[in-house]
Design an enzyme around this catalytic site. Structure first.
Site, PDB file in Angstrom:
ATOM      1  N   ARG A 123       0.803  -1.218   0.000  1.00 42.52           N
ATOM      2  CA  ARG A 123       0.000   0.000   0.000  1.00 42.52           C
ATOM      3  C   ARG A 123       0.839   1.273   0.000  1.00 42.52           C
ATOM      4  O   ARG A 123       0.670   2.132  -0.854  1.00 42.52           O
ATOM      5  CB  ARG A 123      -0.939   0.015   1.212  1.00 42.52           C
ATOM      6  N   HIS A 174      -8.216  -3.814  -7.732  1.00 43.62           N
ATOM      7  CA  HIS A 174      -7.960  -3.091  -6.487  1.00 43.62           C
ATOM      8  C   HIS A 174      -9.279  -2.907  -5.743  1.00 43.62           C
ATOM      9  O   HIS A 174      -9.949  -1.875  -5.889  1.00 43.62           O
ATOM     10  CB  HIS A 174      -7.337  -1.731  -6.824  1.00 43.62           C
ATOM     11  N   TYR A 219     -17.322  13.285 -15.044  1.00 41.13           N
ATOM     12  CA  TYR A 219     -17.128  14.419 -15.940  1.00 41.13           C
ATOM     13  C   TYR A 219     -15.756  14.419 -16.602  1.00 41.13           C
ATOM     14  O   TYR A 219     -15.614  14.887 -17.734  1.00 41.13           O
ATOM     15  CB  TYR A 219     -17.305  15.740 -15.176  1.00 41.13           C
TER      16      TYR A 219
END
Length: 762
Positions: free
Chosen positions: A35, A96, A140
């Protein structure tokens, strides 16, 4: 018969601390290796690697369908953008399994040219800005990979790295990217794991390639030689690196340190002697909006009197205009003050903590880190060559079969036409392998033309030549180093210092730490007359006025003077109250002398219990004599009494029933202390018997049977004591021989000389 078991039968006794330790260790290792820390080889954390891998599979490469084909001219890039939501969906669904917000945030950072020195994602839409505004929602925004990302993933289809199953076993993902782009140092990384962290600043790609070439040519090159090539961090936001070369070198040698970075600015003349300072680059990871808020707060809080205004005139380029209070302000003093008080100067930590090839966290210096990266690139080079050799061997096998077929074309056709199972017959008669026979049977009729045979022989010869070169490459470390240098040279052309992307942005210019600018340097030193009335109204009149003049001693009806003295606008004033608390007033912030002033309680947070017993300028290097009504006192340095807040400082801890009654400056030549009590007993003792403290009750100066202390004074014994006689004559009397009253501190004393004032005040 169904076996019903009690779930409590599965409970096992185990020490709680040991069980907790084991589980926390598993969590810690997962955080460290999967991580928070980047891989040394490609400089990526798993989430970033999975994002780029998903974009590659979605055909979002900058060069079209094949990411291994590098695009020399970005203008020819016609790959369409795709919605970021599509990428995030693929990443959290296939690779993931975490929150979509965290994955999208990671993707946004890869696209921000103020976060990454060389962005790996080419974003279209609102991906945030340097002011700290967030990106638009993922539905967007659109994106595709950049050329740097293609360089980083180049070779994934050539057997250069291992693949592993995804979390659900349905797909595969690469363990690491093989590309030659030095992403770890080029873009840097930061992360906090369990018990360890990493912080790697961005660097200039051309400098990293030059350092790698230096180590390829001379693996024994020392650290100093590398530092001649790698000048230091190269932040995407530019700025100036102001540490000394020795500090920078030490940080890279050990892998730990910090870099002091400043904004880049210049002076702009405004005509008629006026000027402004214009900031064009700010330190890395500093939000421009918060930086301007910091500077504006200095103006509002009056912490920087020489600063008048700050304006943000930025468009696509940063332009912060800083206006001084007056044209006479020294620009270096102003900027040094801002460097010290705001994020126009900050420190970026260096902690080269990375995961090596065996996924072990290690803190490496610059040289060992580059050597490990070069080992990875040599391994990728050899694996690519071996993969290509396998492809060539497989192709040569088929070409040998095709050529045999052309040499015996009539017999091959006859076997195919007459035999029910032509494949074993052909294999037996022409000594063909199964793949060769199958390939011949799958040939198209149009391939039987004579020209095709010539093409096959030419391809066969070229492949044999390539095979020979690759075999020499695999067997020769020297050839591997030569090939790696050639590939690095091609990469350097794309990110060289003569390109817009590769040009160094951060200057490296050593500078001294920001100076602690004294207040006197920021305020024009002008004379003033400070007046405090009995009712607590304070004002400062310009100039050193006559303290007895009628216009100076003008007060409200029923009010009168309490303190009046000459000072300067650069002075700090000490105001002591009977409770033992001392407040600090800035002379330049006192109300003007046109009216009656302002209540002094509006300038400080003063309680209503105590009365004001002293007001005076704090002279640097001077001492004060402080005494309570119970006869206890001590000496204090004036500098120690200055408070930074409106609440002041509790200096004298007065006992119950007592109050602070005397605060007097100690003359530089003083060697004795005179104390007189309300019982009209005078005592003189050596100044050395008084302790010097910053806070406390002090020591007993004079012993009383009735009453308490009336006044105290520090003086020079050889000069004696002087006092003004009563009446209209205004004569001053001096008692030069004070030895009859000089005894040890704490005595009762004796009656003062004849003619001493009846109010018992010196």
């Amino acid at each position: 018969m169904t076996d019903f078991r009690d779930p409590f039968d599965a409970i096992k006794d185990h020490p709680f601390d040991e069980a907790l330790s084991q589980r926390y260790l598993v969590y810690a290792l997962s955080t460290i290796t999967a991580r928070s820390l980047p891989d040394l080889r490609d400089g990526l954390k798993p989430v970033h690697r999975r994002l780029l891998w998903a974009m590659r599979l979605l055909r979002m490469e900058p060069g079209g369908a094949n990411p291994d084909v590098l695009v020399e001219n970005p203008a020819r890039n016609t790959t369409p953008y795709k919605k970021c939501a599509r990428v995030v969906g693929d990443v959290i669904g296939k690779y993931h399994p975490h929150g979509d917000a965290s994955v999208y945030d990671a993707m946004v950072r890869l696209a921000q040219d103020f976060s990454l020195r060389t962005p790996l994602v080419d974003g279209q839409g609102n991906f945030g800005n340097i002011d700290g505004d967030n990106a638009a929602a993922m539905r967007y925004t659109e994106a595709r990979l950049t050329q740097a990302a293609a360089d980083l993933m180049s070779g994934l289809d050539e057997g250069t790295v291992d693949f592993r199953p995804t979390y659900n076993g349905e797909d595969e993902e690469p363990e690491v990217f093989p590309g030659l782009f030095p992403n770890l140092l080029a873009n840097g990384a930061s992360g906090i794991a369990v018990g360890m962290a990493t912080s790697i600043p961005p660097h200039n790609v051309a400098e990293l390639i030059d350092a790698a070439n230096l180590l390829i040519d001379n693996p024994d090159a020392d650290h100093a030689a590398l530092m001649q090539v790698v000048k230091g961090p190269d932040f995407p936001t530019g700025g100036v690196l102001v540490d000394s070369p020795s500090i920078i070198s030490e940080a890279y040698a050990t892998g730990r340190g910090a870099f002091r970075t400043r904004a880049r600015w210049h002076k702009e003349d405004g005509g008629r002697g006026t000027w402004v300072a214009v900031v064009t680059q700010i330190p890395y990871q500093v939000q421009k909006s918060k930086l301007i808020e910091q500077i504006a707060a200095l103006i509002n809080d009056r912490k920087l009197p020489i600063l008048a205004d700050v304006r943000d005139e930025s468009d696509t380029e940063i332009r912060i205009v800083i206006e001084p209070r007056a044209r006479t302000v020294d620009e270096q003093v102003l900027m040094d003050s801002l460097f010290r008080l705001t994020d126009l100067e900050n420190r970026f930590p260096l902690n080269l903590n990375v995961l090596d090839a065996s996924h072990t966290p290690r803190v490496l210096g610059l040289k060992p880190l580059l050597i490990e990266w070069l080992k990875h690139q040599i391994d990728v080079l050899v694996r690519r060559a071996r993969h290509r050799l396998d492809k060539i061997a497989a192709r040569l096998e088929l070409l040998d079969g095709y050529i045999i077929a052309y040499l015996n074309l009539d017999r091959v056709i006859e076997i195919i036409r007459t035999e029910d199972e032509p494949k074993p017959v052909m294999m037996d008669e022409f000594s063909l392998t199964d793949r060769q026979a199958e390939a011949i049977l799958n040939m198209r009729l149009r391939s039987l033309r004579k020209l095709e045979e010539m093409e096959l022989r030419r391809e066969h010869a070229e492949l044999l030549k390539e095979q020979d070169e690759l075999e020499k490459l695999v067997e020769s470390p020297a050839r591997q180093r030569t090939r790696l240098k050639k590939d690095l040279a091609a990469l350097r052309k794309r990110y060289g210092p003569d390109t817009d992307l590769g040009r160094r942005r951060s200057l490296v210019e050593e500078a001294a730490p920001a100076r602690e600018i004294p207040l006197e340097a920021m305020i024009e030193r002008e004379p003033i007359t400070v007046i405090l009335s009995e009712r607590g109204w304070i004002r400062a009149m310009s100039g050193h006025r006559d303290l007895a003049a009628a216009d100076t001693l003008k007060f409200k009806e029923g009010d009168g003077p309490q303190f009046a003295f000459h000072a300067y606008t650069t002075d700090k004033l000490l105001m002591a109250t009977s409770t033992g608390r001392v407040y600090t007033l800035a002379s330049d912030k006192l109300p003007g002398g046109r009216g009656f002033g302002d209540p002094v309680r509006s300038l400080v947070d003063m309680d209503n219990e105590g009365s004001i017993v002293a007001l005076m300028p704090a002279r640097p290097g001077g001492d004060l004599l402080l005494a309570s009504s119970d006869g206890r006192g001590f000496l204090a340095a004036a500098a120690d009494l200055i408070a930074e807040t409106r609440k002041g400082k509790q200096v004298v801890n007065v006992r119950t029933g007592a109050k602070l009654s005397v605060v007097r400056p100690v003359p530089a030549e003083a060697d004795s202390v005179a104390v007189i009590g309300e019982n009209r007993k005078l005592l003189v003792f050596s100044l050395g018997e008084m302790p010097k403290m910053a806070r406390g009750q002090g020591v007993q100066m004079q012993r009383y049977r009735d009453g308490g202390l009336s006044d105290a004074l520090a003086f020079r014994l050889a000069d004696g004591l002087s006092w003004t006689m009563g009446g209209e004559s205004g004569r001053t009397r001096t008692e030069s021989d004070m030895l009859p009253w000089k005894v040890a501190r704490g005595a009762a004393g004796r009656m003062p000389p004849t003619g001493f004032p009846r109010d018992n005040r010196f």
